[in-house]
Write a protein that holds these residues in place. Structure first.
Motif, short mmCIF file in Angstrom:
data_model
loop_
_atom_site.label_atom_id
_atom_site.label_comp_id
_atom_site.label_asym_id
_atom_site.label_seq_id
_atom_site.Cartn_x
_atom_site.Cartn_y
_atom_site.Cartn_z
N ARG A 1 0.58 5.45 0.60
CA ARG A 1 1.56 5.18 -0.10
C ARG A 1 1.73 3.54 -0.21
NH1 ARG A 1 7.16 8.15 0.46
NH2 ARG A 1 8.32 6.92 -0.36
N ILE A 2 2.08 3.36 -1.52
CA ILE A 2 2.50 1.64 -1.76
C ILE A 2 4.07 1.67 -1.65
CG2 ILE A 2 2.14 0.04 -3.42
CD1 ILE A 2 -0.47 0.99 -1.93
N ASP A 3 4.62 1.01 -0.91
CA ASP A 3 5.99 0.83 -0.91
C ASP A 3 6.58 -0.61 -1.34
OD1 ASP A 3 6.87 3.50 -0.31
OD2 ASP A 3 6.17 3.14 1.74
N CYS A 4 7.23 -0.96 -2.27
CA CYS A 4 7.90 -2.23 -2.66
C CYS A 4 9.30 -1.66 -2.59
CB CYS A 4 7.17 -2.64 -3.93
SG CYS A 4 5.57 -3.25 -3.87
N ASP A 5 10.14 -2.79 -2.28
CA ASP A 5 11.61 -2.73 -2.73
C ASP A 5 11.92 -2.74 -4.09
OD1 ASP A 5 12.27 -2.58 0.23
OD2 ASP A 5 12.12 -4.88 0.10
N PRO A 6 12.88 -1.90 -4.48
CA PRO A 6 13.40 -2.06 -5.92
C PRO A 6 13.84 -3.29 -6.31
CG PRO A 6 14.29 -0.07 -4.74
CD PRO A 6 13.57 -0.96 -3.74
N LEU B 1 -6.31 1.69 6.83
CA LEU B 1 -5.85 2.03 5.63
C LEU B 1 -4.37 1.83 5.31
CD1 LEU B 1 -7.68 5.61 4.69
CD2 LEU B 1 -8.31 3.19 4.07
N MET B 2 -3.56 1.84 6.47
CA MET B 2 -2.28 1.41 6.18
C MET B 2 -2.24 -0.33 6.05
SD MET B 2 1.03 2.43 6.29
CE MET B 2 1.16 3.63 7.17
N PHE B 3 -3.11 -0.84 6.56
CA PHE B 3 -3.20 -2.31 6.43
C PHE B 3 -3.67 -2.75 4.90
CE2 PHE B 3 -6.21 -5.97 6.17
CZ PHE B 3 -5.35 -7.04 6.50
N LEU B 4 -4.79 -1.69 4.50
CA LEU B 4 -5.09 -1.88 3.03
C LEU B 4 -3.88 -1.60 2.04
CD1 LEU B 4 -7.45 -2.15 1.38
CD2 LEU B 4 -7.49 0.07 1.33
N GLY B 5 -3.13 -0.62 2.25
CA GLY B 5 -1.89 -0.44 1.46
C GLY B 5 -0.99 -1.35 1.60
N ARG B 6 -0.52 -1.91 2.71
CA ARG B 6 0.64 -2.76 2.82
C ARG B 6 0.08 -4.14 2.18
NH1 ARG B 6 2.43 -1.54 9.06
NH2 ARG B 6 3.77 0.20 8.52
N SER B 7 -1.17 -4.49 2.40
CA SER B 7 -1.87 -5.61 1.64
C SER B 7 -1.69 -5.56 -0.14
CB SER B 7 -3.16 -5.84 2.06
OG SER B 7 -3.37 -6.12 3.46
N LEU B 8 -2.23 -4.23 -0.34
CA LEU B 8 -1.99 -4.10 -1.73
C LEU B 8 -0.37 -4.17 -2.37
CD1 LEU B 8 -3.34 -3.69 -4.42
CD2 LEU B 8 -3.23 -1.02 -3.72
N ALA B 9 0.41 -3.64 -1.72
CA ALA B 9 1.93 -3.61 -1.95
C ALA B 9 2.54 -5.11 -2.14
CB ALA B 9 2.68 -2.91 -0.79
N ALA B 10 1.99 -6.26 -1.22
CA ALA B 10 1.98 -7.48 -1.13
C ALA B 10 1.61 -8.05 -2.19
CB ALA B 10 1.69 -8.15 0.34
N MET B 11 0.45 -7.77 -2.62
CA MET B 11 -0.38 -8.53 -3.72
C MET B 11 0.12 -7.86 -5.24
SD MET B 11 -4.02 -8.66 -2.39
CE MET B 11 -4.02 -7.75 -0.94
#
Length: 189
Positions: free
Chosen positions: A138-143, A169-179
């Motif tokens: 899951r990729i979560d970003c704030d609205p 994988l959670m690290f990968l997802g959080r990193s992707l969300a930040a990018m």
């Protein structure tokens, strides 16, 4: 007359059996550590490659084209809901998807889900028929920034170590969300 019981013989046999079990467990532990180390290295390489992307288009390219090679998997699909529009990116490009379908898929994943399957998640597009093991992140970003899923798939069935694999994988997802946040908030230089 008393009967002599051969304790020493039994004790030696039991010790040999326990030694064999300990050696087998040690070999399993070494194999796990080597595999885990390789997975950590691959995840870090994938994150660094994504960090080097200077636009959302470049990031999509890295995720869908380079991550399969870096991670040693067969397919990556990234689905995002941006505002009221849904998108799915894979090796064939970007397609528009009904955001309701994506919301339903996103709602079914809490963080990371890894599983073996007979058929991959529909988000893989045409590749879904080939996928036998998948991870949905899951990729979560704030609205108002996007939310979504990244789907990693492999043709071969895998035995998955859920605890350690999901942390990576959670690290990968959080990193992707930040990018994704960085690409959409900061203008490309």
């Amino acid at each position: 007359m008393a009967t002599v019981i051969p304790f020493e013989e039994r004790a030696v046999a039991r010790l040999r059996e326990r030694l064999g079990e300990a050696e087998e467990a040690n070999q399993d532990l070494i194999a796990f550590a080597r595999g885990h180390s390789g997975a950590v290295t691959s995840i870090h390489e994938a994150v660094i490659a994504a960090m080097e992307a200077d636009s959302i288009e470049a990031l999509l390219h890295v995720v869908t084209q380079e991550w399969p090679l870096i991670l040693g998997i067969d397919a990556v699909a990234l689905s995002l809901i941006v505002g009221d529009k849904g998108f799915r990116a894979d090796g064939n490009g970007v397609q528009i998807v009904d955001p309701r379908i994506l919301r339903r898929a996103i709602g079914q994943v809490d963080g990371v889900e890894m599983r073996t399957v007979d058929r991959g998640h529909p988000l893989f597009g045409p590749a879904c028929d080939l996928i036998r093991a998948e991870a949905l992140i899951r990729i979560d970003c704030d609205p108002p920034l996007p939310v979504g899923l990244v789907a990693l798939g492999q043709r071969a069935e895998l035995s998955l170590d859920a605890r350690h694999g999901s942390e990576l994988l959670m690290f990968l997802g959080r990193s992707l969300a930040a990018m994704i946040r960085r690409c959409l908030i900061e203008p490309a230089s």
